[in-house]
Design a protein around this motif. Structure first.
Motif, PDB file in Angstrom:
ATOM      1  N   GLY A  25       0.640   4.140   3.683  1.00  0.00           N
ATOM      2  CA  GLY A  25       1.828   3.373   3.278  1.00  0.00           C
ATOM      3  C   GLY A  25       2.897   4.282   2.709  1.00  0.00           C
ATOM      4  O   GLY A  25       4.091   4.129   3.016  1.00  0.00           O
TER       5      GLY A  25
ATOM      6  N   GLY B  88      -4.836  -1.759  10.981  1.00  0.00           N
ATOM      7  CA  GLY B  88      -6.229  -2.132  11.231  1.00  0.00           C
ATOM      8  C   GLY B  88      -7.072  -0.885  11.100  1.00  0.00           C
ATOM      9  O   GLY B  88      -6.847  -0.046  10.222  1.00  0.00           O
TER      10      GLY B  88
ATOM     11  N   THR C  28      -6.432  10.653   3.473  1.00  0.00           N
ATOM     12  CA  THR C  28      -5.820   9.946   2.340  1.00  0.00           C
ATOM     13  C   THR C  28      -6.877   9.812   1.245  1.00  0.00           C
ATOM     14  O   THR C  28      -7.970  10.375   1.358  1.00  0.00           O
ATOM     15  CB  THR C  28      -5.372   8.516   2.744  1.00  0.00           C
TER      16      THR C  28
ATOM     17  N   PRO D 191      -6.368   3.410  13.604  1.00  0.00           N
ATOM     18  CA  PRO D 191      -6.700   4.836  13.522  1.00  0.00           C
ATOM     19  C   PRO D 191      -8.180   5.045  13.233  1.00  0.00           C
ATOM     20  O   PRO D 191      -8.873   4.131  12.770  1.00  0.00           O
ATOM     21  CB  PRO D 191      -5.860   5.300  12.320  1.00  0.00           C
TER      22      PRO D 191
ATOM     23  N   TYR E 112     -16.155  -4.190   5.547  1.00  0.00           N
ATOM     24  CA  TYR E 112     -14.896  -3.523   5.922  1.00  0.00           C
ATOM     25  C   TYR E 112     -14.657  -3.626   7.430  1.00  0.00           C
ATOM     26  O   TYR E 112     -13.573  -4.012   7.874  1.00  0.00           O
ATOM     27  CB  TYR E 112     -14.936  -2.054   5.495  1.00  0.00           C
TER      28      TYR E 112
ATOM     29  N   GLY F 255       0.827  -1.224   0.000  1.00  0.00           N
ATOM     30  CA  GLY F 255       0.000   0.000   0.000  1.00  0.00           C
ATOM     31  C   GLY F 255       0.845   1.251   0.000  1.00  0.00           C
ATOM     32  O   GLY F 255       0.401   2.307   0.456  1.00  0.00           O
ATOM     33  N   SER F 256       2.080   1.154  -0.536  1.00  0.00           N
ATOM     34  CA  SER F 256       2.942   2.339  -0.454  1.00  0.00           C
ATOM     35  C   SER F 256       2.780   3.267  -1.656  1.00  0.00           C
ATOM     36  O   SER F 256       3.482   4.261  -1.746  1.00  0.00           O
ATOM     37  CB  SER F 256       4.407   1.949  -0.244  1.00  0.00           C
TER      38      SER F 256
HETATM   39  N1  NAP Z   1      -7.811   6.643   5.548  1.00  0.00           N
HETATM   40  C1  NAP Z   1      -8.555   6.250   6.562  1.00  0.00           C
HETATM   41  O1  NAP Z   1      -9.477   6.956   7.013  1.00  0.00           O
HETATM   42  C2  NAP Z   1      -8.242   4.936   7.239  1.00  0.00           C
HETATM   43  C3  NAP Z   1      -8.705   4.748   8.551  1.00  0.00           C
HETATM   44  C4  NAP Z   1      -8.419   3.556   9.196  1.00  0.00           C
HETATM   45  C5  NAP Z   1      -7.692   2.577   8.544  1.00  0.00           C
HETATM   46  N2  NAP Z   1      -7.270   2.785   7.254  1.00  0.00           N
HETATM   47  C6  NAP Z   1      -6.515   1.705   6.609  1.00  0.00           C
HETATM   48  O2  NAP Z   1      -5.270   2.214   6.196  1.00  0.00           O
HETATM   49  C7  NAP Z   1      -4.758   1.420   5.138  1.00  0.00           C
HETATM   50  C8  NAP Z   1      -4.210   2.327   4.056  1.00  0.00           C
HETATM   51  O3  NAP Z   1      -5.275   3.073   3.483  1.00  0.00           O
HETATM   52  P1  NAP Z   1      -5.076   4.604   3.083  1.00  0.00           P
HETATM   53  O4  NAP Z   1      -5.892   5.411   4.010  1.00  0.00           O
HETATM   54  O5  NAP Z   1      -3.648   4.911   2.928  1.00  0.00           O
HETATM   55  O6  NAP Z   1      -5.857   4.625   1.680  1.00  0.00           O
HETATM   56  P2  NAP Z   1      -5.312   4.676   0.187  1.00  0.00           P
HETATM   57  O7  NAP Z   1      -4.581   5.946  -0.052  1.00  0.00           O
HETATM   58  O8  NAP Z   1      -6.492   4.354  -0.661  1.00  0.00           O
HETATM   59  O9  NAP Z   1      -4.243   3.500   0.121  1.00  0.00           O
HETATM   60  C9  NAP Z   1      -4.588   2.161  -0.051  1.00  0.00           C
HETATM   61  C10 NAP Z   1      -3.361   1.426  -0.537  1.00  0.00           C
HETATM   62  O10 NAP Z   1      -3.682   0.033  -0.667  1.00  0.00           O
HETATM   63  C11 NAP Z   1      -3.210  -0.418  -1.928  1.00  0.00           C
HETATM   64  N3  NAP Z   1      -4.044  -1.515  -2.412  1.00  0.00           N
HETATM   65  C12 NAP Z   1      -5.398  -1.566  -2.446  1.00  0.00           C
HETATM   66  N4  NAP Z   1      -5.813  -2.708  -3.018  1.00  0.00           N
HETATM   67  C13 NAP Z   1      -4.691  -3.391  -3.363  1.00  0.00           C
HETATM   68  C14 NAP Z   1      -4.449  -4.640  -4.001  1.00  0.00           C
HETATM   69  N5  NAP Z   1      -5.461  -5.419  -4.426  1.00  0.00           N
HETATM   70  N6  NAP Z   1      -3.166  -5.057  -4.189  1.00  0.00           N
HETATM   71  C15 NAP Z   1      -2.134  -4.266  -3.781  1.00  0.00           C
HETATM   72  N7  NAP Z   1      -2.298  -3.079  -3.169  1.00  0.00           N
HETATM   73  C16 NAP Z   1      -3.558  -2.638  -2.964  1.00  0.00           C
HETATM   74  C17 NAP Z   1      -3.326   0.805  -2.835  1.00  0.00           C
HETATM   75  O11 NAP Z   1      -2.411   0.712  -3.908  1.00  0.00           O
HETATM   76  P3  NAP Z   1      -2.853   0.595  -5.464  1.00  0.00           P
HETATM   77  O12 NAP Z   1      -4.089   1.387  -5.639  1.00  0.00           O
HETATM   78  O13 NAP Z   1      -1.660   1.100  -6.184  1.00  0.00           O
HETATM   79  O14 NAP Z   1      -3.049  -0.859  -5.647  1.00  0.00           O
HETATM   80  C18 NAP Z   1      -2.899   1.931  -1.896  1.00  0.00           C
HETATM   81  O15 NAP Z   1      -1.506   2.073  -1.899  1.00  0.00           O
HETATM   82  C19 NAP Z   1      -5.908   0.526   4.691  1.00  0.00           C
HETATM   83  O16 NAP Z   1      -5.705  -0.771   5.217  1.00  0.00           O
HETATM   84  C20 NAP Z   1      -7.121   1.164   5.327  1.00  0.00           C
HETATM   85  O17 NAP Z   1      -8.132   0.214   5.594  1.00  0.00           O
HETATM   86  C21 NAP Z   1      -7.516   3.942   6.603  1.00  0.00           C
END
Ligand code: NAP
Length: 265
Positions: free
Chosen positions: A16, A146, A195, A190, A160, A10-11
């Motif tokens: 990430g 998580g 993001t 969090p 989710y 997820g970088s």
């Molecule tokens: N933002 C929030 O409010 C929040 C709150 C709590 C937890 N989280 C968790 O934080 C984590 C990161 O999310 P984020 O907020 O950084 O959102 P984001 O910017 O949408 O990032 C998600 C990342 O996951 C990767 N990804 C998704 N599906 C994939 C797949 N099938 N194979 C490989 N990579 C995949 C995406 O890369 P590609 O698109 O390049 O594949 C992207 O780098 C997630 O687990 C999310 O559930 C987020």
């Protein structure tokens, strides 16, 4: 001489990416010596390439892989087998969730959510642990992202929230299973983070959080810094920030049926 590496799924964006940039600029705040390489995993090759070329302090290896299927996991596994690095840190940040009632979702949406949030995270740990060893830079560690969504069932975001309950439970169990190997496992929970997540979760309808959650949105860099510090201290769970600790406490002491009734109102 084996390379000492960090792997971050997820970088290509969001949390990430924030982890990657912090580690790339690390001057001893988190690890005594910098990693030789950071393997940056995601599906979007162009985004990974752009990040790799913007970082000069450490070699970033972009790996385009869809982790929701066998072949994506095998891409990482094959690379580990051929290069035999020492993995100092694995961060599982790849994840997704699509909002709406389950009956309005396609089977593919439900499958992808469980595949990436649960199966991929579990399998990444399984293939990486054999390459984790303690070095003079410190103990190897795993950080799983998580969510506070995992504390409670969430009608309207059910798959989710349930997948993140899995992440919390799995991480806590793995921290016990991997303790004899000297590997620290921590889960980060969090609340809303600034993001691309919300845009993707609403299928493009909302760029940012718009309801009451907008008052609790945090910066991904702050979250990543707090996570790395907590992981280096050997913490097992980080609930961040304080507002989410209150939710965590409420989820433990208030009956779930009461909270669900309140949410329904
Ligand atoms: N933002 C929030 O409010 C929040 C709150 C709590 C937890 N989280 C968790 O934080 C984590 C990161 O999310 P984020 O907020 O950084 O959102 P984001 O910017 O949408 O990032 C998600 C990342 O996951 C990767 N990804 C998704 N599906 C994939 C797949 N099938 N194979 C490989 N990579 C995949 C995406 O890369 P590609 O698109 O390049 O594949 C992207 O780098 C997630 O687990 C999310 O559930 C987020």
């Amino acid at each position: 001489m084996h390379q000492r590496i960090a792997i971050i799924t997820g970088s290509s964006s969001g949390i990430g990416k924030a982890f990657l940039e912090l580690l790339a600029g690390d001057k001893g705040e988190f690890y005594k010596t910098p990693f030789d390489e950071i393997w940056a995993v995601g599906r979007r090759k162009d985004a990974l390439d752009a990040i790799a070329s913007s970082v000069s302090s450490v070699k970033v290896v972009p790996i385009a892989a869809d982790l929701s299927g066998d072949s994506g996991i095998r891409t990482i596994e094959d690379r580990l087998k051929s290069e035999e690095p020492v993995v100092g840190l694995l961060i599982n940040s790849a994840g997704m969730g699509i909002k709406g009632a389950v009956m309005d979702k396609t089977a593919e949406t439900l499958d992808s959510t469980v595949s990436i949030n649960c199966s991929a995270l579990s399998r990444m740990i399984r293939i990486t642990v054999p390459y984790m060893k303690k070095t003079e830079a410190g103990r190897p560690a795993i950080i799983n992202i998580g969510s506070s969504a995992g504390f409670l069932p969430q009608p309207g975001f059910a798959c989710y929230a349930a997948s993140k309950s899995y992440v919390i439970s799995f991480s806590r169990a793995m921290s016990c299973e991997l303790k004899p190997k000297g590997i620290d496992v921590m889960v980060v929970c969090p609340g809303p983070v600034a993001t691309d997540f919300q845009r993707r979760a609403t299928e493009g309808k909302e760029a940012d959080f718009t309801d009451w959650r907008k008052n609790f949105v945090i910066d991904p860099v702050k979250l990543s810094r707090a996570s790395l510090k907590a992981s280096r201290k050997g913490r097992k769970i980080l609930v961040y920030p304080f507002s989410q600790k209150l939710l965590h406490l409420a989820s433990k002491i208030v009956p779930t049926s009461w909270i669900l009734a309140f949410m329904g109102n």
